[in-house]
Design a protein around this motif. Structure first.
Motif, PDB file in Angstrom:
ATOM      1  N   ILE A 142       0.830  -1.208   0.000  1.00  0.00           N
ATOM      2  CA  ILE A 142       0.000   0.000   0.000  1.00  0.00           C
ATOM      3  C   ILE A 142       0.863   1.255   0.000  1.00  0.00           C
ATOM      4  N   ASN A 143       1.910   1.245   0.805  1.00  0.00           N
ATOM      5  CA  ASN A 143       2.794   2.407   0.919  1.00  0.00           C
ATOM      6  C   ASN A 143       4.199   2.009   0.484  1.00  0.00           C
ATOM      7  N   SER A 144       4.413   1.903  -0.813  1.00  0.00           N
ATOM      8  CA  SER A 144       5.685   1.411  -1.348  1.00  0.00           C
ATOM      9  C   SER A 144       6.858   2.329  -1.023  1.00  0.00           C
ATOM     10  N   GLU A 145       6.597   3.620  -0.809  1.00  0.00           N
ATOM     11  CA  GLU A 145       7.684   4.545  -0.484  1.00  0.00           C
ATOM     12  C   GLU A 145       8.337   4.198   0.854  1.00  0.00           C
ATOM     13  N   SER A 146       7.595   3.535   1.732  1.00  0.00           N
ATOM     14  CA  SER A 146       8.146   3.151   3.034  1.00  0.00           C
ATOM     15  C   SER A 146       9.196   2.054   2.905  1.00  0.00           C
ATOM     16  N   LEU A 147       9.305   1.470   1.702  1.00  0.00           N
ATOM     17  CA  LEU A 147      10.229   0.360   1.482  1.00  0.00           C
ATOM     18  C   LEU A 147      11.530   0.787   0.803  1.00  0.00           C
ATOM     19  N   ASN A 148      11.731   2.072   0.643  1.00  0.00           N
ATOM     20  CA  ASN A 148      12.916   2.544  -0.074  1.00  0.00           C
ATOM     21  C   ASN A 148      14.227   2.116   0.582  1.00  0.00           C
ATOM     22  N   TRP A 186      10.660  -7.714  -4.080  1.00  0.00           N
ATOM     23  CA  TRP A 186       9.932  -8.956  -3.826  1.00  0.00           C
ATOM     24  C   TRP A 186       8.427  -8.714  -3.843  1.00  0.00           C
ATOM     25  N   LEU A 187       7.994  -7.604  -3.229  1.00  0.00           N
ATOM     26  CA  LEU A 187       6.570  -7.300  -3.166  1.00  0.00           C
ATOM     27  C   LEU A 187       6.012  -6.831  -4.501  1.00  0.00           C
ATOM     28  N   GLY A 188       6.874  -6.688  -5.486  1.00  0.00           N
ATOM     29  CA  GLY A 188       6.408  -6.422  -6.840  1.00  0.00           C
ATOM     30  C   GLY A 188       5.535  -7.553  -7.360  1.00  0.00           C
ATOM     31  N   HIS A 189       5.688  -8.745  -6.772  1.00  0.00           N
ATOM     32  CA  HIS A 189       4.860  -9.890  -7.152  1.00  0.00           C
ATOM     33  C   HIS A 189       3.411  -9.720  -6.695  1.00  0.00           C
ATOM     34  N   CYS A 190       3.143  -8.657  -5.943  1.00  0.00           N
ATOM     35  CA  CYS A 190       1.776  -8.370  -5.488  1.00  0.00           C
ATOM     36  C   CYS A 190       1.112  -7.301  -6.349  1.00  0.00           C
ATOM     37  N   ALA A 191       1.762  -6.907  -7.420  1.00  0.00           N
ATOM     38  CA  ALA A 191       1.276  -5.792  -8.242  1.00  0.00           C
ATOM     39  C   ALA A 191      -0.137  -6.027  -8.777  1.00  0.00           C
ATOM     40  N   ASN A 192      -0.430  -7.241  -9.208  1.00  0.00           N
ATOM     41  CA  ASN A 192      -1.759  -7.519  -9.759  1.00  0.00           C
ATOM     42  C   ASN A 192      -2.839  -7.279  -8.717  1.00  0.00           C
ATOM     43  N   ALA A 193      -2.594  -7.782  -7.509  1.00  0.00           N
ATOM     44  CA  ALA A 193      -3.569  -7.602  -6.434  1.00  0.00           C
ATOM     45  C   ALA A 193      -3.742  -6.125  -6.112  1.00  0.00           C
ATOM     46  N   LYS A 194      -2.643  -5.410  -6.068  1.00  0.00           N
ATOM     47  CA  LYS A 194      -2.681  -3.980  -5.759  1.00  0.00           C
ATOM     48  C   LYS A 194      -3.530  -3.221  -6.781  1.00  0.00           C
ATOM     49  N   GLU A 195      -3.304  -3.492  -8.053  1.00  0.00           N
ATOM     50  CA  GLU A 195      -4.039  -2.777  -9.099  1.00  0.00           C
ATOM     51  C   GLU A 195      -5.514  -3.156  -9.107  1.00  0.00           C
ATOM     52  N   GLN A 196      -5.811  -4.400  -8.803  1.00  0.00           N
ATOM     53  CA  GLN A 196      -7.214  -4.834  -8.744  1.00  0.00           C
ATOM     54  C   GLN A 196      -7.980  -4.069  -7.676  1.00  0.00           C
ATOM     55  N   VAL A 197      -7.376  -3.952  -6.495  1.00  0.00           N
ATOM     56  CA  VAL A 197      -8.048  -3.265  -5.401  1.00  0.00           C
ATOM     57  C   VAL A 197      -8.130  -1.770  -5.678  1.00  0.00           C
ATOM     58  N   HIS A 199     -11.489   1.283  -6.123  1.00  0.00           N
ATOM     59  CA  HIS A 199     -11.606   2.435  -5.237  1.00  0.00           C
ATOM     60  C   HIS A 199     -11.076   3.711  -5.907  1.00  0.00           C
ATOM     61  N   ALA A 200     -11.386   3.843  -7.185  1.00  0.00           N
ATOM     62  CA  ALA A 200     -11.044   5.038  -7.957  1.00  0.00           C
ATOM     63  C   ALA A 200      -9.555   5.383  -7.878  1.00  0.00           C
ATOM     64  N   GLY A 201      -8.713   4.350  -7.908  1.00  0.00           N
ATOM     65  CA  GLY A 201      -7.270   4.562  -7.891  1.00  0.00           C
ATOM     66  C   GLY A 201      -6.700   4.890  -6.529  1.00  0.00           C
ATOM     67  N   CYS A 202      -7.519   4.822  -5.510  1.00  0.00           N
ATOM     68  CA  CYS A 202      -7.068   5.138  -4.141  1.00  0.00           C
ATOM     69  C   CYS A 202      -6.859   3.847  -3.356  1.00  0.00           C
ATOM     70  N   LEU A 259      -7.069  -6.174   0.167  1.00  0.00           N
ATOM     71  CA  LEU A 259      -5.800  -6.423  -0.516  1.00  0.00           C
ATOM     72  C   LEU A 259      -5.236  -7.784  -0.130  1.00  0.00           C
ATOM     73  N   THR A 260      -5.350  -8.142   1.134  1.00  0.00           N
ATOM     74  CA  THR A 260      -4.848  -9.439   1.598  1.00  0.00           C
ATOM     75  C   THR A 260      -5.550 -10.571   0.872  1.00  0.00           C
ATOM     76  N   GLN A 261      -6.850 -10.459   0.735  1.00  0.00           N
ATOM     77  CA  GLN A 261      -7.613 -11.489   0.032  1.00  0.00           C
ATOM     78  C   GLN A 261      -7.238 -11.537  -1.448  1.00  0.00           C
TER      79      GLN A 261
END
Length: 210
Positions: A108-114, A122-133, A137-140, A149-151
């Motif tokens: 959710i907050n990728s900037e915190s992982l810099n 590694w969490l790039g493998h969650c990109a599909n789930a992130k974009e789906q959610v 929610h109108a891109g939010c 997101l977990t589901q």
């Protein structure tokens, strides 16, 4: 560390002795019932959650209970899946996410992982789930969406799992079954994805005859 040392000593004195015959059987081989893929989070104990004994689960853990899509590159998760399916012949594969997942907060907050670039990649493998959610929610995307997101992430990783040749072969032959779970740390409840309803439902509803 002192608590861990005491724990080992206690296991050797009590826990091992209690299951001495079981460990004698396990000393020469294993025959697990299922491959259990879950998060590295310290609050999850797959054996405790499933009330299972040593030797019953082949466990694969990583940040975010991720299954990278199959490629020619070799990784620990990929190798573990291949071994569990092709060598050990597990009949079931469970991907289990959980509430309050730090990996999902990172998505959710990728900037915190810099400061942790390997985690971020590694969490790039969650990109599909992130974009789906986000699309719902109108891109939010905020931490208020973490359960959703977990589901979505568990289902996305299940799709990745289907891309692995060893799994695809067993699925085609009906020799392996896939399960998507989400565990609630606070209440101990497990919700299971139901293909018929297209939603996560209570454990007892998903497995009514168990």
């Amino acid at each position: 560390m002192e608590d861990i040392i005491r724990g080992v000593l206690s296991f050797q004195k009590h826990g091992f002795e209690k299951r001495k015959n079981l460990f004698k059987e396990l000393a020469t081989g294993q025959n697990p019932k299922a491959l259990f893929i879950t998060c590295s989070d310290s609050r999850i104990d797959p054996n405790l959650l499933t009330d299972s004994e040593p030797g019953e689960l082949f466990i694969c853990r990583n940040a975010g209970n991720i299954v990278p899509p199959h490629t020619s590159a070799t990784g620990g998760t990929t190798a573990s899946i291949e071994y569990a399916v092709s060598v050990l012949g597990v009949a079931d594969i469970i991907i289990c996410g959980h509430s309050d997942c730090g990996a999902m907060k990172g998505v959710i907050n990728s900037e915190s992982l810099n400061k942790v670039p390997h985690v971020k990649e590694w969490l790039g493998h969650c990109a599909n789930a992130k974009e789906q959610v986000k699309s719902k929610h109108a891109g939010c995307l905020t931490e208020s969406h973490i359960e959703e997101l977990t589901q979505a992430n568990v289902l996305s990783q299940l799709q990745h799992l289907r891309s692995h040749p060893s799994v695809a072969e067993k699925l085609a032959n009906g020799e392996v079954h896939l399960h998507a779970w989400v565990y609630g740390i606070k209440n101990g409840q497990v919700n299971v994805y139901c293909e018929k309803s297209g939603s996560f439902i209570p454990f007892t509803s998903a497995y009514p005859n168990s």
